[in-house]
Design a protein around this motif. Structure first.
Motif, PDB file in Angstrom:
ATOM      1  N   ASN A   1       3.671  50.185  94.065  1.00  0.00           N
ATOM      2  CA  ASN A   1       5.065  49.930  93.691  1.00  0.00           C
ATOM      3  C   ASN A   1       6.023  50.924  94.318  1.00  0.00           C
ATOM      4  O   ASN A   1       7.201  50.613  94.517  1.00  0.00           O
ATOM      5  CB  ASN A   1       5.233  49.929  92.168  1.00  0.00           C
ATOM      6  CG  ASN A   1       5.154  51.314  91.582  1.00  0.00           C
ATOM      7  OD1 ASN A   1       4.080  51.917  91.593  1.00  0.00           O
ATOM      8  ND2 ASN A   1       6.253  51.849  91.088  1.00  0.00           N
ATOM      9  N   GLY A   2       5.535  52.121  94.637  1.00  0.00           N
ATOM     10  CA  GLY A   2       6.396  53.121  95.258  1.00  0.00           C
ATOM     11  C   GLY A   2       6.051  53.367  96.715  1.00  0.00           C
ATOM     12  O   GLY A   2       6.436  54.388  97.282  1.00  0.00           O
ATOM     13  N   THR A   3       5.350  52.423  97.323  1.00  0.00           N
ATOM     14  CA  THR A   3       4.891  52.559  98.706  1.00  0.00           C
ATOM     15  C   THR A   3       5.832  51.806  99.639  1.00  0.00           C
ATOM     16  O   THR A   3       6.161  50.649  99.382  1.00  0.00           O
ATOM     17  CB  THR A   3       3.466  51.966  98.851  1.00  0.00           C
ATOM     18  OG1 THR A   3       2.623  52.537  97.863  1.00  0.00           O
ATOM     19  CG2 THR A   3       2.905  52.235 100.239  1.00  0.00           C
ATOM     20  N   TYR A   4       6.261  52.446 100.706  1.00  0.00           N
ATOM     21  CA  TYR A   4       7.050  51.734 101.716  1.00  0.00           C
ATOM     22  C   TYR A   4       6.149  50.712 102.401  1.00  0.00           C
ATOM     23  O   TYR A   4       5.034  51.022 102.818  1.00  0.00           O
ATOM     24  CB  TYR A   4       7.596  52.715 102.745  1.00  0.00           C
ATOM     25  CG  TYR A   4       8.662  53.634 102.199  1.00  0.00           C
ATOM     26  CD1 TYR A   4       9.972  53.203 102.028  1.00  0.00           C
ATOM     27  CD2 TYR A   4       8.334  54.946 101.839  1.00  0.00           C
ATOM     28  CE1 TYR A   4      10.945  54.050 101.524  1.00  0.00           C
ATOM     29  CE2 TYR A   4       9.307  55.804 101.333  1.00  0.00           C
ATOM     30  CZ  TYR A   4      10.607  55.351 101.177  1.00  0.00           C
ATOM     31  OH  TYR A   4      11.564  56.182 100.665  1.00  0.00           O
TER      32      TYR A   4
ATOM     33  N   ASN B   1       8.640  46.399  90.525  1.00  0.00           N
ATOM     34  CA  ASN B   1       9.600  47.399  90.053  1.00  0.00           C
ATOM     35  C   ASN B   1      10.791  46.689  89.418  1.00  0.00           C
ATOM     36  O   ASN B   1      11.166  45.592  89.837  1.00  0.00           O
ATOM     37  CB  ASN B   1      10.115  48.252  91.216  1.00  0.00           C
ATOM     38  CG  ASN B   1       9.055  49.161  91.793  1.00  0.00           C
ATOM     39  OD1 ASN B   1       8.425  49.939  91.078  1.00  0.00           O
ATOM     40  ND2 ASN B   1       8.838  49.065  93.105  1.00  0.00           N
TER      41      ASN B   1
ATOM     42  N   TYR C   1       7.800  58.254  93.190  1.00  0.00           N
ATOM     43  CA  TYR C   1       8.247  56.980  93.770  1.00  0.00           C
ATOM     44  C   TYR C   1       8.721  57.213  95.204  1.00  0.00           C
ATOM     45  O   TYR C   1       9.663  57.960  95.456  1.00  0.00           O
ATOM     46  CB  TYR C   1       9.372  56.414  92.900  1.00  0.00           C
ATOM     47  CG  TYR C   1       9.925  55.093  93.357  1.00  0.00           C
ATOM     48  CD1 TYR C   1       9.255  53.911  93.093  1.00  0.00           C
ATOM     49  CD2 TYR C   1      11.133  55.024  94.041  1.00  0.00           C
ATOM     50  CE1 TYR C   1       9.767  52.684  93.508  1.00  0.00           C
ATOM     51  CE2 TYR C   1      11.663  53.811  94.452  1.00  0.00           C
ATOM     52  CZ  TYR C   1      10.962  52.649  94.186  1.00  0.00           C
ATOM     53  OH  TYR C   1      11.479  51.443  94.593  1.00  0.00           O
ATOM     54  N   GLY C   2       8.040  56.601  96.169  1.00  0.00           N
ATOM     55  CA  GLY C   2       8.384  56.781  97.574  1.00  0.00           C
ATOM     56  C   GLY C   2       7.844  58.047  98.200  1.00  0.00           C
ATOM     57  O   GLY C   2       8.130  58.334  99.369  1.00  0.00           O
TER      58      GLY C   2
ATOM     59  N   GLN D   1       5.415  56.483  87.467  1.00  0.00           N
ATOM     60  CA  GLN D   1       5.527  56.064  88.865  1.00  0.00           C
ATOM     61  C   GLN D   1       6.570  54.968  89.065  1.00  0.00           C
ATOM     62  O   GLN D   1       6.623  54.346  90.118  1.00  0.00           O
ATOM     63  CB  GLN D   1       4.159  55.623  89.400  1.00  0.00           C
ATOM     64  CG  GLN D   1       3.562  54.380  88.766  1.00  0.00           C
ATOM     65  CD  GLN D   1       2.093  54.209  89.110  1.00  0.00           C
ATOM     66  OE1 GLN D   1       1.227  54.871  88.524  1.00  0.00           O
ATOM     67  NE2 GLN D   1       1.782  53.326  90.046  1.00  0.00           N
ATOM     68  N   GLN D   2       7.420  54.752  88.050  1.00  0.00           N
ATOM     69  CA  GLN D   2       8.474  53.758  88.164  1.00  0.00           C
ATOM     70  C   GLN D   2       9.604  54.273  89.068  1.00  0.00           C
ATOM     71  O   GLN D   2       9.657  55.458  89.402  1.00  0.00           O
ATOM     72  CB  GLN D   2       9.016  53.412  86.766  1.00  0.00           C
ATOM     73  CG  GLN D   2       7.994  52.649  85.909  1.00  0.00           C
ATOM     74  CD  GLN D   2       8.464  52.326  84.501  1.00  0.00           C
ATOM     75  OE1 GLN D   2       7.805  51.571  83.797  1.00  0.00           O
ATOM     76  NE2 GLN D   2       9.597  52.892  84.068  1.00  0.00           N
ATOM     77  N   PRO D   3      10.526  53.400  89.484  1.00  0.00           N
ATOM     78  CA  PRO D   3      11.640  53.840  90.321  1.00  0.00           C
ATOM     79  C   PRO D   3      12.413  55.011  89.714  1.00  0.00           C
ATOM     80  O   PRO D   3      12.637  55.073  88.501  1.00  0.00           O
ATOM     81  CB  PRO D   3      12.529  52.586  90.403  1.00  0.00           C
ATOM     82  CG  PRO D   3      11.575  51.450  90.270  1.00  0.00           C
ATOM     83  CD  PRO D   3      10.560  51.931  89.268  1.00  0.00           C
TER      84      PRO D   3
END
Length: 226
Positions: A135-138, A98, A200-201, A193-195
């Motif tokens: 990239n958006g996974t905790y 990210n 995202y998340g 799916q970027q920040p």
């Protein structure tokens, strides 16, 4: 689906995401090599915990069917040239990265001025097609939130990439890890799916992930501009 729990996987970056993927993939029986910028001797504890093989960055992709690149975006240009030359034919390269210009990476002109998606920019530096995932996974969810297929609480992760065979391989691996997947299109679509985007998340299932991808705006949020 995967032929068996014996894929050779290289992980470049041993931070939160890289470390937890190392833990889960070794537990599933995969042959994992892991590298970081500080050298294999600094990965002794992770290796002892998981059975993964600590290696130098230059060696991490050797023979790998899947390579995970999970380093800060600002570090991508400093990765060794030819990093992926030794990977297996048809290797899938996962980009978890990210762009955090204000918080970590500084301003990257290729992303902000040329309009490249974060993963397209990374792909050009690597010289190999990438699949954008995780990239958006905790990071903790990789350990704590796997669920069997059909479980109503099973999370879904978006996966973007231009190489359909590589994307299928990555989606199968994510499903083996205990998560559903949603095809998020090609790398030029991966801005969805970027920040700062709705997905995202997001800790939801397939339908909610599809809706979030559809709701995304191509305009980069102010918090994620340099």
């Amino acid at each position: 689906m995967l032929e068996g729990p014996d894929m050779k996987i290289g992980i470049i970056g041993a931070g939160n995401i890289g470390g937890n993927l190392t833990r889960r993939l070794t537990a599933l029986g995969h042959d994992v090599s892991v590298a970081n910028s500080r050298g294999p001797e600094t990965l002794k504890e992770l290796a002892e915990e998981t059975g993964a093989t600590p290696v130098r960055v230059e060696e991490a992709a050797n023979g790998a069917e899947v390579v995970v690149v999970t380093v800060p975006l600002k570090a991508v240009p400093d990765l060794p040239s030819g990093l992926l030359d030794g990977a297996a034919d048809g290797a899938a390269v996962i980009d978890t990265g990210n762009y955090y210009p204000q918080q970590r990476d500084g301003r990257i002109a290729g992303i902000e001025d040329d309009g490249l998606t974060e993963s397209r920019w990374t792909e050009r530096h690597l010289g190999h097609p990438v699949v954008k995932a995780f990239n958006g996974t905790y990071a903790q969810d990789i350990l704590e939130r796997p669920r069997p297929a059909g479980d109503p609480e099973r999370m879904a992760l978006p996966v973007a990439g231009d190489d359909e065979a590589a994307k299928a391989k990555v989606r199968a691996l994510i499903e083996e890890l205990g998560f559903d997947t949603v095809d998020a299109g090609g790398i030029d679509d991966s801005w969805r799916q970027q920040p700062g985007t709705p997905v995202y998340g997001l800790r939801e299932g397939v339908d909610a992930v599809k809706q979030a991808l559809t709701a995304a705006s191509p305009e980069r949020p102010a918090d994620f501009r340099g």
